[in-house]
Scaffold this motif. Structure first.
Motif, PDB file in Angstrom:
ATOM      1  N   MET A   8     -11.543 -33.213  57.968  1.00 44.38           N
ATOM      2  CA  MET A   8     -10.166 -32.408  57.697  1.00 44.38           C
ATOM      3  C   MET A   8     -10.521 -31.424  55.952  1.00 44.38           C
ATOM      4  N   ASP A   9     -10.546 -30.297  55.641  1.00 39.88           N
ATOM      5  CA  ASP A   9      -9.858 -30.150  54.724  1.00 39.88           C
ATOM      6  C   ASP A   9      -9.502 -30.671  53.297  1.00 39.88           C
ATOM      7  N   GLN A  10     -10.332 -31.573  52.618  1.00 43.34           N
ATOM      8  CA  GLN A  10      -9.543 -32.614  51.521  1.00 43.34           C
ATOM      9  C   GLN A  10      -8.536 -31.129  50.969  1.00 43.34           C
ATOM     10  N   VAL A  11      -9.439 -30.491  50.097  1.00 43.70           N
ATOM     11  CA  VAL A  11      -8.452 -29.570  49.470  1.00 43.70           C
ATOM     12  C   VAL A  11      -7.036 -29.112  50.095  1.00 43.70           C
ATOM     13  N   ALA A  12      -7.223 -28.678  51.483  1.00 40.21           N
ATOM     14  CA  ALA A  12      -5.949 -28.309  51.932  1.00 40.21           C
ATOM     15  C   ALA A  12      -5.172 -28.932  51.378  1.00 40.21           C
ATOM     16  N   LEU A  13      -5.908 -30.168  52.280  1.00 34.60           N
ATOM     17  CA  LEU A  13      -4.477 -31.249  52.663  1.00 34.60           C
ATOM     18  C   LEU A  13      -3.761 -31.754  51.205  1.00 34.60           C
ATOM     19  N   ARG A  14      -4.192 -31.875  50.408  1.00 34.16           N
ATOM     20  CA  ARG A  14      -3.973 -32.709  48.898  1.00 34.16           C
ATOM     21  C   ARG A  14      -2.712 -31.517  48.712  1.00 34.16           C
ATOM     22  N   ASP A  15      -3.139 -30.579  48.795  1.00 31.71           N
ATOM     23  CA  ASP A  15      -1.726 -29.124  48.538  1.00 31.71           C
ATOM     24  C   ASP A  15      -0.916 -29.242  49.992  1.00 31.71           C
ATOM     25  N   LYS A  16      -1.451 -29.618  50.817  1.00 28.52           N
ATOM     26  CA  LYS A  16       0.072 -30.067  51.616  1.00 28.52           C
ATOM     27  C   LYS A  16       0.912 -31.561  51.274  1.00 28.52           C
ATOM     28  N   LEU A  17       0.011 -32.927  50.763  1.00 31.91           N
ATOM     29  CA  LEU A  17       0.338 -33.715  50.924  1.00 31.91           C
ATOM     30  C   LEU A  17       1.169 -33.920  49.543  1.00 31.91           C
ATOM     31  N   GLY A  18       1.263 -33.098  48.512  1.00 36.62           N
ATOM     32  CA  GLY A  18       1.247 -33.368  47.207  1.00 36.62           C
ATOM     33  C   GLY A  18       0.289 -34.290  46.024  1.00 36.62           C
ATOM     34  N   VAL A  19      -0.451 -34.096  46.571  1.00 39.76           N
ATOM     35  CA  VAL A  19      -1.703 -35.073  46.031  1.00 39.76           C
ATOM     36  C   VAL A  19      -2.691 -33.856  44.771  1.00 39.76           C
ATOM     37  N   LYS A  20      -3.020 -34.863  44.110  1.00 41.90           N
ATOM     38  CA  LYS A  20      -3.335 -33.701  42.639  1.00 41.90           C
ATOM     39  C   LYS A  20      -4.972 -33.458  43.225  1.00 41.90           C
ATOM     40  N   GLN A  21      -6.029 -32.944  43.162  1.00 44.37           N
ATOM     41  CA  GLN A  21      -6.835 -32.603  43.254  1.00 44.37           C
ATOM     42  C   GLN A  21      -8.139 -32.739  42.312  1.00 44.37           C
ATOM     43  N   ASP A  22      -7.394 -33.933  41.368  1.00 49.30           N
ATOM     44  CA  ASP A  22      -8.959 -34.370  40.638  1.00 49.30           C
ATOM     45  C   ASP A  22      -8.542 -36.391  40.419  1.00 49.30           C
ATOM     46  N   GLU A  23      -6.987 -36.612  41.259  1.00 46.11           N
ATOM     47  CA  GLU A  23      -6.796 -37.875  41.948  1.00 46.11           C
ATOM     48  C   GLU A  23      -8.854 -38.802  42.004  1.00 46.11           C
ATOM     49  N   LYS A  24      -8.738 -39.357  42.018  1.00 50.26           N
ATOM     50  CA  LYS A  24      -9.280 -40.405  42.627  1.00 50.26           C
ATOM     51  C   LYS A  24      -8.657 -41.753  43.778  1.00 50.26           C
ATOM     52  N   MET A  25      -8.289 -41.209  44.801  1.00 50.45           N
ATOM     53  CA  MET A  25      -7.483 -41.409  45.490  1.00 50.45           C
ATOM     54  C   MET A  25      -7.985 -43.003  46.564  1.00 50.45           C
ATOM     55  N   ILE A  26      -7.503 -43.926  46.609  1.00 55.37           N
ATOM     56  CA  ILE A  26      -7.543 -45.145  47.561  1.00 55.37           C
ATOM     57  C   ILE A  26      -6.703 -45.051  48.696  1.00 55.37           C
ATOM     58  N   VAL A  27      -6.541 -44.709  49.491  1.00 50.00           N
ATOM     59  CA  VAL A  27      -6.074 -45.272  50.751  1.00 50.00           C
ATOM     60  C   VAL A  27      -5.741 -46.574  51.169  1.00 50.00           C
ATOM     61  N   TYR A  28      -4.323 -47.375  51.577  1.00 45.18           N
ATOM     62  CA  TYR A  28      -4.178 -48.924  52.904  1.00 45.18           C
ATOM     63  C   TYR A  28      -3.636 -48.088  53.739  1.00 45.18           C
ATOM     64  N   VAL A  29      -3.613 -47.719  54.780  1.00 45.75           N
ATOM     65  CA  VAL A  29      -2.983 -48.202  55.813  1.00 45.75           C
ATOM     66  C   VAL A  29      -2.677 -49.318  56.822  1.00 45.75           C
ATOM     67  N   GLY A  30      -1.586 -49.359  56.696  1.00 46.68           N
ATOM     68  CA  GLY A  30      -1.483 -50.835  58.186  1.00 46.68           C
ATOM     69  C   GLY A  30       0.254 -51.503  57.495  1.00 46.68           C
ATOM     70  N   ARG A  31      -0.026 -51.633  57.871  1.00 45.66           N
ATOM     71  CA  ARG A  31       1.274 -53.334  57.257  1.00 45.66           C
ATOM     72  C   ARG A  31       1.902 -53.949  56.856  1.00 45.66           C
ATOM     73  N   PHE A  32       2.669 -53.436  55.678  1.00 45.70           N
ATOM     74  CA  PHE A  32       2.889 -54.633  54.236  1.00 45.70           C
ATOM     75  C   PHE A  32       3.358 -56.063  54.190  1.00 45.70           C
ATOM     76  N   VAL A  33       2.114 -56.988  54.728  1.00 46.84           N
ATOM     77  CA  VAL A  33       2.390 -58.045  55.194  1.00 46.84           C
ATOM     78  C   VAL A  33       1.935 -58.701  54.250  1.00 46.84           C
ATOM     79  N   GLU A  34       1.975 -59.752  54.087  1.00 44.58           N
ATOM     80  CA  GLU A  34       1.167 -60.436  52.918  1.00 44.58           C
ATOM     81  C   GLU A  34      -0.074 -60.999  53.429  1.00 44.58           C
ATOM     82  N   ALA A  35      -0.321 -61.024  54.722  1.00 47.73           N
ATOM     83  CA  ALA A  35      -1.661 -60.963  55.206  1.00 47.73           C
ATOM     84  C   ALA A  35      -3.188 -60.025  55.328  1.00 47.73           C
ATOM     85  N   LYS A  36      -2.300 -58.955  54.922  1.00 51.77           N
ATOM     86  CA  LYS A  36      -3.179 -57.756  54.637  1.00 51.77           C
ATOM     87  C   LYS A  36      -3.865 -57.507  53.642  1.00 51.77           C
ATOM     88  N   GLY A  37      -3.788 -58.811  52.810  1.00 48.34           N
ATOM     89  CA  GLY A  37      -4.000 -58.833  51.228  1.00 48.34           C
ATOM     90  C   GLY A  37      -3.431 -57.566  50.369  1.00 48.34           C
TER      91      GLY A  37
END
Length: 392
Positions: free
Chosen positions: A198-227
């Protein structure tokens, strides 16, 4: 069409939208080529102070629960944390059997080995039909004590076992002495209409993420075994060295308060995004808004979020556990040892510093949930035929 009673404790719920998304997708696609009724059984604790689940978000699922594209019947059975662990499968089967009997299935298909696979197996035996059990990851890899003993009984007693990776299949054969001819690997797919570049620039505007961020994403449960502790340590190291590095934690779980305390202690409050649990469409947007997805789990079966990230054209840094090696190689990410925050930081820095061809990464991914359903139905049909032949 084959009548399949699908039994599981893991489906998306209002208080945890990420739970069991892959089972939902499988059930929905399987329902296109078979007559499927999904029995959503959840353990219900008594309303007493201090009684709560330790590793997952606990909440009540009402009888009015619905699931898009599925014929589902939700119900609960009683139990206590730890104390009833050895009999939960028996209790669940007591509540499951009359419901499945009314459906009159040709086969019972369960996802999650114990207690739910055990309950499904007992119900199938009571109804005189075969049972196939799908193992997803920690329900095979993280088993001790009574859980391990009951898991062994399911593996021995089920008519067939499904695993989500070849690594998991081999582990089950070696650890539980399972018969190799009754274990079938069916790896997960992804929703090709949702997970795509998808269009990253448009999505960052939509989600409130600055265009110059070097963003890492984690998706999942917040539990110890997920590291997640290792992830917070690695992120702190990266963020202190580079003011543009940020982190999005998509999901929820029992570790949320601890994670937020760690963030406050590090002074990096403004560098973390907390979108909460998201629908598949929301997950796809956050992945596309990021530069890299990370999954530093201690154990996995076949991590679907890794597949979804690649389908969105994002490289992945993940631990070399379970079936992850069957997805990640040097062309689409980096594998690291589990429980090593230093190597996690190094790998993330490496991936963030490189140029990746979004569309080449996405083009390599093409397996759909319809593919998963077709292969699952094929195994189920084989089991039904073999079961009928043995009883002639």
């Amino acid at each position: 069409m084959l009548r399949i009673a699908l039994v599981t404790p893991m489906l998306p719920v209002p208080f945890d939208l990420t739970r069991g998304r892959f089972i939902h997708e499988t059930a929905r696609s399987l329902g296109k080529i078979a007559t499927v009724k999904t029995f959503f059984q959840t353990l219900k604790y008594p309303p007493l102070p201090g009684i709560k689940a330790q590793t997952y978000l606990y909440g009540t699922v009402g009888k009015d629960y619905t699931l898009e594209g599925c014929d589902v019947e939700a119900f609960t059975y009683p139990g206590l944390p730890a104390l009833t662990r050895g009999v939960n499968g028996h209790i669940a089967s007591h509540f499951l059997t009359p419901r499945v009997r009314r459906f009159k299935p040709d086969l019972v298909l369960a996802y999650w080995v114990y207690p739910d696979g055990f309950a499904a197996m007992r119900t199938a035996q009571a109804l005189g039909v075969p049972c196939v059990v799908g193992a997803l990851g920690s329900d095979i890899h993280v088993r001790t004590g009574v859980n391990e003993r009951m898991t062994q009984r399911v593996i021995d007693g089920a008519d067939a076992l499904l695993t989500v990776s070849e690594a998991m299949r081999e582990y089950t054969i070696q650890t539980f002495n399972a018969a190799s001819d009754k274990i079938h690997t069916i790896v997960n797919g992804f929703n090709t209409d949702v997970f795509l570049p998808m269009d990253q620039v448009a999505l960052r505007d939509k989600l409130g993420v600055k265009q110059d961020e070097k963003m890492i994403v984690y998706v999942g449960r917040f539990v110890e075994a997920k590291g997640l502790r290792e992830l917070m340590t690695a992120f702190t190291q990266l963020a202190q060295a580079d003011p543009k590095v940020t982190l999005a934690l998509v999901g929820d779980g029992v570790m949320k308060d601890e994670l937020q305390s760690m963030v406050r202690a590090s002074g990096l409050d403004g560098r973390i995004h907390w979108p909460g649990g998201q629908s598949p469409a929301g997950v796809a947007e956050w992945i596309n808004a990021a530069h890299v997805l990370t999954l530093p789990s201690w154990s996995e079966g076949y991590p679907n979020v890794v597949v979804e990230a690649l389908a969105c054209g994002r490289p992945v840094v993940a631990t070399d556990v379970g079936g992850t090696r069957e997805i990640i190689d040097e062309t689409n990410g980096v594998l690291i040892p589990a429980k090593d925050a230093g190597q996690l930081a190094t790998a993330l820095q490496d991936v963030l510093s490189r140029e990746w061809d979004q569309f080449s990464l996405a083009a390599a991914m093409g397996r759909t949930w319809d593919d998963v359903a077709t292969e699952t139905l094929h195994v189920c049909e084989q089991v039904v035929r073999h079961y009928a032949q043995e009883r002639r």
